[in-house]
Scaffold this motif. Structure first.
Motif, PDB file in Angstrom:
ATOM      1  N   SER A 141       1.752   9.006   2.822  1.00 53.43           N
ATOM      2  CA  SER A 141       1.150   7.691   3.025  1.00 53.43           C
ATOM      3  C   SER A 141       1.569   7.165   4.396  1.00 53.43           C
ATOM      4  O   SER A 141       2.738   7.298   4.785  1.00 53.43           O
ATOM      5  CB  SER A 141       1.612   6.699   1.961  1.00 53.43           C
ATOM      6  OG  SER A 141       1.167   7.103   0.696  1.00 53.43           O
TER       7      SER A 141
ATOM      8  N   LEU B 161       7.228   4.232  -0.541  1.00 50.44           N
ATOM      9  CA  LEU B 161       6.021   4.726   0.114  1.00 50.44           C
ATOM     10  C   LEU B 161       6.011   6.237  -0.100  1.00 50.44           C
ATOM     11  O   LEU B 161       6.875   6.947   0.403  1.00 50.44           O
ATOM     12  CB  LEU B 161       6.044   4.401   1.613  1.00 50.44           C
ATOM     13  CG  LEU B 161       4.771   4.744   2.349  1.00 50.44           C
ATOM     14  CD1 LEU B 161       3.594   3.903   1.832  1.00 50.44           C
ATOM     15  CD2 LEU B 161       4.951   4.508   3.844  1.00 50.44           C
ATOM     16  N   PRO B 162       5.045   6.732  -0.884  1.00 45.94           N
ATOM     17  CA  PRO B 162       5.009   8.167  -1.181  1.00 45.94           C
ATOM     18  C   PRO B 162       4.829   9.013   0.077  1.00 45.94           C
ATOM     19  O   PRO B 162       4.256   8.554   1.073  1.00 45.94           O
ATOM     20  CB  PRO B 162       3.799   8.313  -2.109  1.00 45.94           C
ATOM     21  CG  PRO B 162       3.528   6.946  -2.636  1.00 45.94           C
ATOM     22  CD  PRO B 162       3.992   5.995  -1.561  1.00 45.94           C
TER      23      PRO B 162
ATOM     24  N   TYR C 202       2.069  -4.738   1.485  1.00 41.16           N
ATOM     25  CA  TYR C 202       2.648  -3.506   0.960  1.00 41.16           C
ATOM     26  C   TYR C 202       1.632  -2.745   0.102  1.00 41.16           C
ATOM     27  O   TYR C 202       1.459  -1.540   0.259  1.00 41.16           O
ATOM     28  CB  TYR C 202       3.913  -3.796   0.148  1.00 41.16           C
ATOM     29  CG  TYR C 202       5.010  -4.450   0.946  1.00 41.16           C
ATOM     30  CD1 TYR C 202       5.218  -4.156   2.295  1.00 41.16           C
ATOM     31  CD2 TYR C 202       5.839  -5.387   0.360  1.00 41.16           C
ATOM     32  CE1 TYR C 202       6.229  -4.767   3.023  1.00 41.16           C
ATOM     33  CE2 TYR C 202       6.859  -5.998   1.079  1.00 41.16           C
ATOM     34  CZ  TYR C 202       7.046  -5.689   2.407  1.00 41.16           C
ATOM     35  OH  TYR C 202       8.040  -6.285   3.120  1.00 41.16           O
ATOM     36  N   ARG C 203       0.978  -3.429  -0.774  1.00 38.88           N
ATOM     37  CA  ARG C 203      -0.002  -2.751  -1.637  1.00 38.88           C
ATOM     38  C   ARG C 203      -1.169  -2.190  -0.825  1.00 38.88           C
ATOM     39  O   ARG C 203      -1.636  -1.085  -1.090  1.00 38.88           O
ATOM     40  CB  ARG C 203      -0.471  -3.693  -2.735  1.00 38.88           C
ATOM     41  CG  ARG C 203       0.628  -3.927  -3.759  1.00 38.88           C
ATOM     42  CD  ARG C 203       0.138  -4.675  -4.975  1.00 38.88           C
ATOM     43  NE  ARG C 203       1.179  -4.694  -5.992  1.00 38.88           N
ATOM     44  CZ  ARG C 203       1.658  -5.777  -6.559  1.00 38.88           C
ATOM     45  NH1 ARG C 203       1.174  -6.970  -6.226  1.00 38.88           N
ATOM     46  NH2 ARG C 203       2.601  -5.706  -7.467  1.00 38.88           N
TER      47      ARG C 203
ATOM     48  N   GLY D 207      -0.250   1.176   0.846  1.00 39.56           N
ATOM     49  CA  GLY D 207       0.132   2.342   0.057  1.00 39.56           C
ATOM     50  C   GLY D 207       1.475   2.317  -0.642  1.00 39.56           C
ATOM     51  O   GLY D 207       1.845   3.286  -1.306  1.00 39.56           O
ATOM     52  N   TRP D 208       2.216   1.235  -0.506  1.00 34.51           N
ATOM     53  CA  TRP D 208       3.505   1.138  -1.196  1.00 34.51           C
ATOM     54  C   TRP D 208       3.272   1.015  -2.699  1.00 34.51           C
ATOM     55  O   TRP D 208       2.333   0.361  -3.130  1.00 34.51           O
ATOM     56  CB  TRP D 208       4.293  -0.062  -0.675  1.00 34.51           C
ATOM     57  CG  TRP D 208       4.765   0.121   0.729  1.00 34.51           C
ATOM     58  CD1 TRP D 208       4.030  -0.065   1.864  1.00 34.51           C
ATOM     59  CD2 TRP D 208       6.052   0.544   1.149  1.00 34.51           C
ATOM     60  NE1 TRP D 208       4.794   0.216   2.965  1.00 34.51           N
ATOM     61  CE2 TRP D 208       6.045   0.597   2.557  1.00 34.51           C
ATOM     62  CE3 TRP D 208       7.213   0.890   0.468  1.00 34.51           C
ATOM     63  CZ2 TRP D 208       7.157   0.972   3.294  1.00 34.51           C
ATOM     64  CZ3 TRP D 208       8.326   1.262   1.208  1.00 34.51           C
ATOM     65  CH2 TRP D 208       8.295   1.301   2.599  1.00 34.51           C
ATOM     66  N   GLN D 209       4.168   1.644  -3.473  1.00 33.84           N
ATOM     67  CA  GLN D 209       4.030   1.638  -4.926  1.00 33.84           C
ATOM     68  C   GLN D 209       5.255   1.022  -5.587  1.00 33.84           C
ATOM     69  O   GLN D 209       6.397   1.321  -5.203  1.00 33.84           O
ATOM     70  CB  GLN D 209       3.834   3.063  -5.441  1.00 33.84           C
ATOM     71  CG  GLN D 209       2.565   3.684  -4.929  1.00 33.84           C
ATOM     72  CD  GLN D 209       2.399   5.120  -5.367  1.00 33.84           C
ATOM     73  OE1 GLN D 209       3.279   5.715  -5.965  1.00 33.84           O
ATOM     74  NE2 GLN D 209       1.246   5.679  -5.057  1.00 33.84           N
ATOM     75  N   GLU D 210       4.993   0.191  -6.587  1.00 37.21           N
ATOM     76  CA  GLU D 210       6.079  -0.409  -7.367  1.00 37.21           C
ATOM     77  C   GLU D 210       6.704   0.667  -8.247  1.00 37.21           C
ATOM     78  O   GLU D 210       6.002   1.413  -8.924  1.00 37.21           O
ATOM     79  CB  GLU D 210       5.526  -1.535  -8.230  1.00 37.21           C
ATOM     80  CG  GLU D 210       6.568  -2.208  -9.079  1.00 37.21           C
ATOM     81  CD  GLU D 210       6.039  -3.383  -9.874  1.00 37.21           C
ATOM     82  OE1 GLU D 210       6.672  -3.701 -10.899  1.00 37.21           O
ATOM     83  OE2 GLU D 210       5.012  -3.977  -9.485  1.00 37.21           O
ATOM     84  N   VAL D 211       8.056   0.712  -8.247  1.00 38.78           N
ATOM     85  CA  VAL D 211       8.763   1.708  -9.063  1.00 38.78           C
ATOM     86  C   VAL D 211       9.788   1.075 -10.003  1.00 38.78           C
ATOM     87  O   VAL D 211      10.490   1.779 -10.712  1.00 38.78           O
ATOM     88  CB  VAL D 211       9.433   2.781  -8.182  1.00 38.78           C
ATOM     89  CG1 VAL D 211       8.371   3.583  -7.430  1.00 38.78           C
ATOM     90  CG2 VAL D 211      10.453   2.183  -7.214  1.00 38.78           C
TER      91      VAL D 211
ATOM     92  N   MET E 245      10.051  -0.881  -4.341  1.00 40.02           N
ATOM     93  CA  MET E 245       8.844  -0.172  -3.933  1.00 40.02           C
ATOM     94  C   MET E 245       9.215   1.040  -3.084  1.00 40.02           C
ATOM     95  O   MET E 245      10.243   1.027  -2.399  1.00 40.02           O
ATOM     96  CB  MET E 245       7.905  -1.087  -3.140  1.00 40.02           C
ATOM     97  CG  MET E 245       7.455  -2.324  -3.905  1.00 40.02           C
ATOM     98  SD  MET E 245       6.243  -3.325  -2.994  1.00 40.02           S
ATOM     99  CE  MET E 245       4.729  -2.563  -3.622  1.00 40.02           C
TER     100      MET E 245
ATOM    101  N   ALA F 161      12.044   7.640  -7.939  1.00 39.97           N
ATOM    102  CA  ALA F 161      10.652   7.697  -7.481  1.00 39.97           C
ATOM    103  C   ALA F 161      10.452   8.770  -6.409  1.00 39.97           C
ATOM    104  O   ALA F 161       9.452   9.491  -6.428  1.00 39.97           O
ATOM    105  CB  ALA F 161      10.211   6.338  -6.955  1.00 39.97           C
TER     106      ALA F 161
END
Length: 188
Positions: free
Chosen positions: A183, A179-180, A151-152, A155-159, A177, A92
């Motif tokens: 963010s 964090l891009p 988390y959502r 800005g955290w994203q599930e990977v 998860m 990710a």
């Protein structure tokens, strides 16, 4: 009378007994840590080897929350499920494992819910990882619904969904998860 604003500060050794009580007290409602009972003491869970730094949220002089950061291991030396978590993070972020940083041992006492302590702790951990030029990662059991919302929202994203070695047979897969870049990770 409402509690004071949470103060975030580095964890001290004398915080650990208070944090251990808070961890066990909030476990039933939050589902974290997933293993109940823990296979070792709450103090050992909090003082986990490999922690790079740790902070507490303090309200009215008492620790009511905790977060730590750590570095994930080399996936070639980890058990399959543990390696899968690290590989999901690496893929990710498009970075090697030694450029990743993990948010870990993150919880707040039930009494601190809604106080901003969790958001402040998460922001502190993310800032510390960014200062070290590490890409923020974490894993979470999906039954930890409060943590998932935080988390959502930040800005955290599930990977990926994986089964690390520590996960009990009756638990759902863990959500990996990241964090891009760019963010904030909390408080935004």
């Amino acid at each position: 009378m409402s509690p004071s604003e949470p103060v975030i500060r580095p964890r001290r050794r004398d915080d650990v007994p208070h944090l251990a009580r808070a961890l066990l007290e909030q476990q039933r409602a939050s589902g974290y840590p997933h293993r109940d009972p823990l296979p070792y003491s709450a103090e050992q869970f909090i003082l986990r080897p490999g922690t790079t730094a740790a902070w507490v949220a303090e309200v009215d002089g008492l620790p009511v929350g905790h977060v730590a950061i750590s570095r994930p291991g080399d996936p070639t030396s980890l058990a399959d499920g543990d390696a899968a978590v690290v590989r999901a993070w690496m893929d990710a972020h498009r970075r090697p494992h030694d450029e990743l940083g993990e948010v870990a041992i993150f919880f707040t006492a039930s009494s601190a819910r809604g106080s901003g302590a969790g958001t402040a702790l998460l922001a502190t951990a993310v800032a510390a990882l960014r200062e070290r030029d590490l890409a923020p990662c974490l894993d979470v059991v999906p039954t930890s619904t409060g943590a998932m919302r935080l988390y959502r929202r930040t800005g955290w994203q599930e990977v990926g969904r994986v089964r690390p070695s520590w996960l009990s047979e009756d638990a759902p897969d863990v959500i990996a998860m990241v964090l891009p870049d760019g963010s904030a990770g909390a408080g935004s």
